[in-house]
Design a protein around this motif. Structure first.
Motif, mmCIF file in Angstrom:
data_model
loop_
_atom_site.group_PDB
_atom_site.id
_atom_site.type_symbol
_atom_site.label_atom_id
_atom_site.label_comp_id
_atom_site.label_asym_id
_atom_site.label_seq_id
_atom_site.Cartn_x
_atom_site.Cartn_y
_atom_site.Cartn_z
ATOM 1 N N ILE A 18 -13.266 -12.058 15.306
ATOM 2 C CA ILE A 18 -12.729 -13.170 14.672
ATOM 3 C C ILE A 18 -12.625 -12.504 13.204
ATOM 4 O O ILE A 18 -13.404 -12.063 12.495
ATOM 5 C CB ILE A 18 -13.514 -14.442 14.705
ATOM 6 N N SER A 19 -11.512 -13.197 12.413
ATOM 7 C CA SER A 19 -11.369 -12.743 11.040
ATOM 8 C C SER A 19 -10.403 -13.493 10.676
ATOM 9 O O SER A 19 -9.469 -13.917 10.975
ATOM 10 C CB SER A 19 -11.264 -11.149 10.658
ATOM 11 N N HIS A 20 -10.260 -13.544 9.088
ATOM 12 C CA HIS A 20 -8.921 -13.795 8.377
ATOM 13 C C HIS A 20 -8.245 -12.713 8.553
ATOM 14 O O HIS A 20 -8.303 -11.546 8.922
ATOM 15 C CB HIS A 20 -9.284 -13.660 7.045
ATOM 16 N N PRO A 21 -6.636 -12.991 8.627
ATOM 17 C CA PRO A 21 -5.518 -11.706 8.726
ATOM 18 C C PRO A 21 -5.624 -10.659 7.684
ATOM 19 O O PRO A 21 -6.196 -10.750 6.710
ATOM 20 C CB PRO A 21 -4.407 -12.626 8.420
ATOM 21 N N ASP A 22 -5.670 -9.571 8.189
ATOM 22 C CA ASP A 22 -5.663 -8.008 7.545
ATOM 23 C C ASP A 22 -7.118 -7.734 7.065
ATOM 24 O O ASP A 22 -7.317 -6.937 5.944
ATOM 25 C CB ASP A 22 -4.749 -8.434 6.048
ATOM 26 N N THR A 88 -8.431 -11.326 19.198
ATOM 27 C CA THR A 88 -7.546 -12.409 19.106
ATOM 28 C C THR A 88 -6.735 -12.435 17.990
ATOM 29 O O THR A 88 -6.794 -11.726 16.975
ATOM 30 C CB THR A 88 -8.724 -13.628 18.912
ATOM 31 N N PRO A 89 -5.587 -13.388 17.857
ATOM 32 C CA PRO A 89 -4.530 -13.528 16.696
ATOM 33 C C PRO A 89 -5.391 -13.645 15.219
ATOM 34 O O PRO A 89 -6.278 -14.832 15.693
ATOM 35 C CB PRO A 89 -3.612 -14.364 17.231
ATOM 36 N N GLY A 90 -5.241 -13.185 14.421
ATOM 37 C CA GLY A 90 -5.896 -13.630 12.902
ATOM 38 C C GLY A 90 -5.182 -14.671 12.475
ATOM 39 O O GLY A 90 -5.621 -15.506 11.698
ATOM 40 N N HIS A 91 -3.869 -14.720 12.662
ATOM 41 C CA HIS A 91 -3.132 -15.489 11.705
ATOM 42 C C HIS A 91 -3.362 -16.923 12.018
ATOM 43 O O HIS A 91 -3.500 -17.546 13.296
ATOM 44 C CB HIS A 91 -1.407 -15.220 11.740
ATOM 45 N N GLU A 92 -3.427 -17.891 11.193
ATOM 46 C CA GLU A 92 -3.824 -19.262 11.394
ATOM 47 C C GLU A 92 -2.956 -19.968 12.187
ATOM 48 O O GLU A 92 -3.222 -21.031 12.945
ATOM 49 C CB GLU A 92 -4.206 -19.936 9.849
ATOM 50 N N ASP A 93 -1.595 -19.713 12.282
ATOM 51 C CA ASP A 93 -0.540 -20.279 13.214
ATOM 52 C C ASP A 93 -0.927 -20.141 14.687
ATOM 53 O O ASP A 93 -0.259 -20.836 15.334
ATOM 54 C CB ASP A 93 0.836 -19.599 13.120
ATOM 55 N N VAL A 118 -15.783 -13.923 2.458
ATOM 56 C CA VAL A 118 -15.503 -15.028 3.368
ATOM 57 C C VAL A 118 -14.098 -15.496 3.076
ATOM 58 O O VAL A 118 -14.008 -16.234 1.908
ATOM 59 C CB VAL A 118 -16.629 -15.947 3.562
ATOM 60 N N GLU A 119 -13.186 -15.627 4.021
ATOM 61 C CA GLU A 119 -11.760 -16.212 3.455
ATOM 62 C C GLU A 119 -11.693 -17.368 4.369
ATOM 63 O O GLU A 119 -12.220 -17.723 5.175
ATOM 64 C CB GLU A 119 -10.802 -15.337 3.825
ATOM 65 N N ALA A 120 -10.447 -18.056 4.191
ATOM 66 C CA ALA A 120 -10.161 -19.420 4.717
ATOM 67 C C ALA A 120 -10.217 -19.415 6.223
ATOM 68 O O ALA A 120 -10.766 -20.294 6.921
ATOM 69 C CB ALA A 120 -8.940 -19.916 4.152
ATOM 70 N N GLN A 121 -9.543 -18.624 6.846
ATOM 71 C CA GLN A 121 -9.509 -18.766 8.400
ATOM 72 C C GLN A 121 -10.732 -18.463 9.070
ATOM 73 O O GLN A 121 -11.067 -18.630 9.843
ATOM 74 C CB GLN A 121 -8.332 -17.689 8.784
ATOM 75 N N THR A 122 -11.583 -17.226 8.312
ATOM 76 C CA THR A 122 -12.768 -16.985 8.967
ATOM 77 C C THR A 122 -13.645 -18.118 9.122
ATOM 78 O O THR A 122 -14.426 -18.331 9.761
ATOM 79 C CB THR A 122 -13.654 -15.948 7.967
ATOM 80 N N LYS A 123 -13.666 -19.225 7.843
ATOM 81 C CA LYS A 123 -14.375 -20.209 7.979
ATOM 82 C C LYS A 123 -14.091 -21.230 9.004
ATOM 83 O O LYS A 123 -14.923 -21.581 9.618
ATOM 84 C CB LYS A 123 -14.203 -21.028 6.707
ATOM 85 N N LYS A 124 -12.699 -21.366 9.269
ATOM 86 C CA LYS A 124 -12.226 -22.071 10.217
ATOM 87 C C LYS A 124 -12.923 -21.510 11.646
ATOM 88 O O LYS A 124 -13.331 -22.377 12.568
ATOM 89 C CB LYS A 124 -10.587 -22.211 10.551
ATOM 90 N N LEU A 125 -12.860 -20.243 11.913
ATOM 91 C CA LEU A 125 -13.127 -19.526 13.147
ATOM 92 C C LEU A 125 -14.380 -19.623 13.222
ATOM 93 O O LEU A 125 -15.177 -20.016 14.544
ATOM 94 C CB LEU A 125 -12.681 -18.321 13.318
ATOM 95 N N PHE A 126 -15.357 -19.563 12.151
ATOM 96 C CA PHE A 126 -16.632 -19.631 12.268
ATOM 97 C C PHE A 126 -17.210 -20.960 12.741
ATOM 98 O O PHE A 126 -18.281 -21.135 13.467
ATOM 99 C CB PHE A 126 -17.322 -19.159 10.728
#
Length: 537
Positions: A18-22, A88-93, A118-126
């Motif tokens: 899991i991660s933020h895109p890119d 998994t897809p990294g993009h929040e969409d 730590v970026e935004a999408q990482t927080k959501k997935l975490f």
């Protein structure tokens, strides 16, 4: 339980990255495959035309854009372990697809960009991993570039995510110029040779003790002293390592490296496999199902159409939870109440597949789907009945009306939209009293509409007319003795039905929703279908 079953369970490792895109997620996946011998030359995700594409990005749109838009299943062996990676897809969409994937894993690797932290999408997935109690291992990526200090990244993980970090290794170097990693467990350093291949081959390295004078000479006295000072500080003031806390999701083992150049990848892989948990029990209607139960059970977490466009096939991916899977076995399909024979089980390296004879708990198996499977379905040995916990539903936040440009292709249009909805790529709604000339499509993000248009054109031969609609909220309606077609205050809203003909109201904003709620007190407005668990947002 047979000795063979226990042995096979213990050597399984099923995890998602899991991660933020890119942040380099698909690149890391490629390099793990490289070390596992599954591929000999790793493709760069953002490849030039003369280079290879990433193995795990199999859709044409993924190759063109250099992004992952669908979960990819990758399986290989390494040092006696059977590894199942779900990229998994990294993009929040595509958070729905990612969430469903996290339902099928036993641990997660959280990838963090050394420069961005730590970026935004990482927080959501975490947050999703935390809610499910999934053990999390951290890989700090892109150490071949200038980034934040290792101590700064540690502090950010602990403050932003609320989880303690324990560095398993430590970067050797100053100000982003790193030459290797120090293994705290073995008290030794591993220096990497810069061979200029940008990580397309397994990177050679030299291993030795931190006290070896030869290493002081190679890395220089200043860097050697800085390393010794850092280690002393970590040993004195840092967290103590506790595998029980790791498995409870309270402590994250932290590794440093660069997926692009293979810097630190092999030490990470080997230590991760040693520490990560084997398949865990799964909650069901009969209580926890232990993986070492001889009763076969599994659930469907993903459906993918047209992985092989030449055959227009459709596959259901199952996660085996308990017992032994045998090709040709008959199972009870809980949702339909029917018995199904599983005759073409397949395992994967992205879109490359092979027929298998058997599989064990933790394995991901693809089944040919003639249209009987849905996401969340439970499969269990004949003569038994149990149902695994449901998957949450994500309420869509963007809506559009879609119809085929060519009315002569209505049949392909309906088939394509229906199949992609069954995959979970989008949610499909229909206006009351409307025909099949058009659908209302709901998605979590704009990119899902673009993928829908692309896939309908290239997989079903249908070009779309897509008209965005001014709605941002969907609410499922529940009421008794109320004519829903006569709801008050719906002038600027829309009443539709979902795929199971349940009534849904679409609203432009929260104010519009509250207005209708106030004028219809006998109606309940739910963020998910009444028979589904609340979504995680």
């Amino acid at each position: 339980m047979t000795i063979d079953l226990a042995k096979e369970i213990q050597r399984r490792r099923t995890f998602a990255i899991i991660s933020h895109p890119d942040a380099g997620k698909t690149t890391l996946t490629e390099k793990l495959l490289l070390y596992g011998g599954a591929i000999h030359l790793a493709g760069s995700v953002k490849a030039r035309k003369a280079q290879r594409h990433a193995v795990s990005d199999w859709m044409e749109i993924e190759k063109q854009r250099g992004i992952s838009v669908t979960s990819s299943v990758l399986q290989f062996d390494y040092n006696g372990y059977r590894i199942n990676i779900l990229d998994t897809p990294g993009h929040e969409d595509f958070s729905e697809d990612t969430y469903r994937t996290l339902m099928a894993v036993d641990s997660a690797v959280m990838l963090i960009d050394a420069a961005k932290g730590v970026e935004a999408q990482t927080k959501k997935l975490f947050k999703v991993c935390k809610q499910r109690g999934i053990p999390i291992f951290t890989f700090v990526n892109k150490l071949d570039r200038h980034g934040k200090s290792a101590f700064e990244l540690m502090e950010e993980i602990e403050k932003v995510l609320g989880i303690q970090a324990y560095p398993m290794n430590w970067p050797i170097g100053i100000d982003g110029d790193y030459q290797g990693v120090y293994n705290r467990q073995l008290a030794q350093i591993e220096l990497f040779q810069n061979d200029g291949s940008h990580g397309q081959w397994v990177m050679p390295s030299v291993v030795g003790s931190v006290d070896d004078p030869a290493f002081t000479e190679i890395i220089g006295k200043e860097i050697h002293q800085a390393l010794c000072d850092d280690i002393a500080l970590l040993d004195m003031a840092g967290e103590a390592f506790d595998i029980k806390r790791v498995l409870r999701g309270e402590l994250t083992p932290m590794f440093f490296g660069s997926a692009m150049t293979n810097f630190g990848v092999r030490p990470f892989l080997e230590e991760f496999l040693r520490l990560a948990p084997p398949p865990a029990p799964r909650l069901s209607s009969l209580g926890p199902v232990e993986p070492d139960s001889e009763l076969f059970s599994a659930f469907v977490f993903k459906i993918q159409a047209n992985m092989n466009p030449a055959h227009r096939d459709r596959l259901a991916f199952i996660r085996i939870c308990s017992g032994k899977f045998i090709r040709g076995m008959s199972v009870y399909h809980a949702r339909s109440g029917k018995t199904l024979k599983l005759t073409q089980p397949q395992q994967f390296l992205a879109q490359d597949r092979s027929i298998i004879e058997e599989a064990y708990p933790g394995d991901i198996v693809g089944l040919f789907d003639p249209g009987v499977f849905s996401i969340g379905d439970t499969l269990v040995a004949e003569g038994h009945t149990l149902v695994f916990e449901d998957f949450p539903v994500f309420p869509p936040e963007r809506f559009a009306r879609v119809q085929a440009k060519d009315t002569m292709k209505r049949k392909q249009f309906v088939k394509g939209v229906t199949q992609l909805a069954q995959e979970g790529a989008v949610q499909v709604f229909r206006q009351l009293d409307a025909g099949f000339e058009s659908f209302i499509i709901g998605a979590v993000g704009q990119l899902q509409f673009e993928v829908l248009q692309y896939r309908l054109k290239h997989e079903y031969g249908v070009e779309l007319i897509l008209q965005p609609l001014p709605y941002e909220l969907a609410r499922w309606l529940e009421a008794e003795d109320v004519d829903l077609k006569a709801l008050r205050g719906m002038d600027r809203s829309m009443l539709v039905q979902d795929g199971r003909e349940r009534p849904v109201a679409l609203f432009a904003n929260e104010w519009s929703l509250r207005f209708v709620e106030e004028h219809n007190p006998k109606v309940r407005f739910l963020p998910a279908p009444p028979d589904a668990p609340t979504s995680v947002r």
